[in-house]
Design an enzyme around this catalytic site. Sequence first.
Site, mmCIF file in Angstrom:
data_model
loop_
_atom_site.group_PDB
_atom_site.id
_atom_site.type_symbol
_atom_site.label_atom_id
_atom_site.label_comp_id
_atom_site.label_asym_id
_atom_site.label_seq_id
_atom_site.Cartn_x
_atom_site.Cartn_y
_atom_site.Cartn_z
ATOM 1 N N SER A 96 0.791 -1.226 0.000
ATOM 2 C CA SER A 96 0.000 0.000 0.000
ATOM 3 C C SER A 96 0.825 1.279 0.000
ATOM 4 O O SER A 96 0.360 2.297 -0.485
ATOM 5 C CB SER A 96 -0.935 0.020 1.192
ATOM 6 O OG SER A 96 -0.207 0.151 2.390
ATOM 7 N N HIS A 119 -5.405 -4.109 -1.246
ATOM 8 C CA HIS A 119 -5.291 -2.968 -2.162
ATOM 9 C C HIS A 119 -5.458 -3.378 -3.622
ATOM 10 O O HIS A 119 -5.063 -2.645 -4.525
ATOM 11 C CB HIS A 119 -3.966 -2.236 -1.956
ATOM 12 C CG HIS A 119 -3.916 -1.581 -0.612
ATOM 13 N ND1 HIS A 119 -4.477 -0.350 -0.357
ATOM 14 C CD2 HIS A 119 -3.449 -2.038 0.573
ATOM 15 C CE1 HIS A 119 -4.330 -0.053 0.929
ATOM 16 N NE2 HIS A 119 -3.703 -1.059 1.513
ATOM 17 N N LYS A 152 -12.175 -0.558 0.946
ATOM 18 C CA LYS A 152 -11.364 0.289 0.061
ATOM 19 C C LYS A 152 -12.055 0.356 -1.316
ATOM 20 O O LYS A 152 -12.979 1.140 -1.462
ATOM 21 C CB LYS A 152 -9.931 -0.220 0.041
ATOM 22 C CG LYS A 152 -9.309 -0.179 1.480
ATOM 23 C CD LYS A 152 -7.849 -0.452 1.515
ATOM 24 C CE LYS A 152 -7.326 -0.783 2.907
ATOM 25 N NZ LYS A 152 -7.292 0.333 3.854
HETATM 26 N N1 PMP Z 1 -4.008 -5.111 4.849
HETATM 27 C C1 PMP Z 1 -3.389 -4.076 4.274
HETATM 28 C C2 PMP Z 1 -2.239 -4.330 3.371
HETATM 29 C C3 PMP Z 1 -3.821 -2.756 4.529
HETATM 30 O O1 PMP Z 1 -3.200 -1.712 3.980
HETATM 31 C C4 PMP Z 1 -4.929 -2.552 5.385
HETATM 32 C C5 PMP Z 1 -5.506 -1.174 5.715
HETATM 33 N N2 PMP Z 1 -4.784 -0.090 5.459
HETATM 34 C C6 PMP Z 1 -5.534 -3.665 5.963
HETATM 35 C C7 PMP Z 1 -5.061 -4.928 5.666
HETATM 36 C C8 PMP Z 1 -6.704 -3.508 6.858
HETATM 37 O O2 PMP Z 1 -7.877 -3.366 6.129
HETATM 38 P P1 PMP Z 1 -9.121 -2.590 6.759
HETATM 39 O O3 PMP Z 1 -8.883 -1.137 6.513
HETATM 40 O O4 PMP Z 1 -10.309 -3.153 6.068
HETATM 41 O O5 PMP Z 1 -9.118 -2.909 8.216
#
Ligand code: PMP
Length: 411
Positions: free
Chosen positions: A192, A220, A251
């Site tokens: 990300s 992502h 997302k």
């Molecule tokens: N995995 C990754 C790689 C993320 O970037 C994120 C959130 N930024 C999550 C899991 C968590 O997802 P959520 O926002 O649905 O809790």
Amino acid sequence: MDGGFDYQAFAASQLNDLKDAGNYRYFADLERARGAYPKAENRDGDARRDVSVWCSNDYLGMGQHPDVIAAMHATLDRTGAGAGGTRNISGTTHAHVDLEAELADLHGKQAALLFTSGYVSNWASLGTLAARLPDCVVLSDAGNHASMIEGIRHSRAEKRIFKHNDPEDLERQLASIKPGRPIIVAFESVYSMDGDIAPIAEICDVAERYGAMTYLDEVHAVGLYGPRGGGIAEREGLMDRLTVIEGTLGKAYGVMGGYIAASAEIVDFVRSFASGFIFTTAIPPAVAAGACAAVRHLKTSDVERAAHQARVAEVRGRLDQIGIPHLENDSHIIPVMVGDPNKCRFISDELMRRFGIYIQPINYPTVPKGTERLRITPSPVHSAADIDALVAALEDLWAQCNIARVPLAAQ
Ligand code: PMP
């Protein structure tokens, strides 16, 4: 009691340290008006102003999509607000079951399991699998998200970190593990903060040679890649080589919730043993229904994905024209590199104050020190005028902050 521990002073001094280092997390208090995204109102004390949001993970604007909103309204009107219980005790509704079926189908798996968020799905699933597989070793990519790291830590299983996106290092480490032990290889598809993409096929090749199971976070990527939005693994025809695919509904799908998709046995195993699934209230049915509408829409519509990719290419091209340095990658994430926490914060503040543009600075510990950045996420709902305004503002601030530009010839 006199002489006791001063909890307030302790908290304040820790916060001051963060502030001094430029790493304290401030946030903008936004109000997204229906249909107006990427515009939002920012409330700063008594002051209110309209801003253009350039750092949302609602990558496609699905949080504003009429199908999603209609599904949420209809379910809310029919079922009321909450799920009324944990999934195992009265909290499983048609909306949850339908969404899980939709997600299993999306990833070509027998089953899927919903969690409160993507964070919880990683924490609970990896935590449970790694804790319960006897004498398990987890091979974790060095760039993995905090939710995976915490899940693995929580499991107390042996953890080894392999070099980011490096199947050769993974292989070296796997070769040193006593044959027969259960192994989980945990990694992401689109990372990300850098926006780089894992060599999934090569990692699967190595994992298969050592009998390891594979756990892929496609948070992502789901909704954004693959003919039906099944992620990078779908795009590359690799879904059946992954033991577990994990994703989010918060997302690209624009709502909230997380999930895993896997074989019926693995899903039932996590469902039966994961405390993060068992002992918490199920997401509201209206939320599940909204997410389900988003997943369904993006299974058949490529319009949003195509517009998204076009917008990303356009913003990248415009930044290149004016020499604003950004990390090269093959995804939709544009990390504009500043390299200093205070400058990063300053640019973000000035973007908001002078230009009505909102991009949250990304500082340590989210990214390594010296790589502080503005993480720009273009979406299909950004207009040509939005892009012009963003580029002009960045050009202005780059000059003001005296940050090096990349000459066109060097690009
Ligand atoms: N995995 C990754 C790689 C993320 O970037 C994120 C959130 N930024 C999550 C899991 C968590 O997802 P959520 O926002 O649905 O809790």
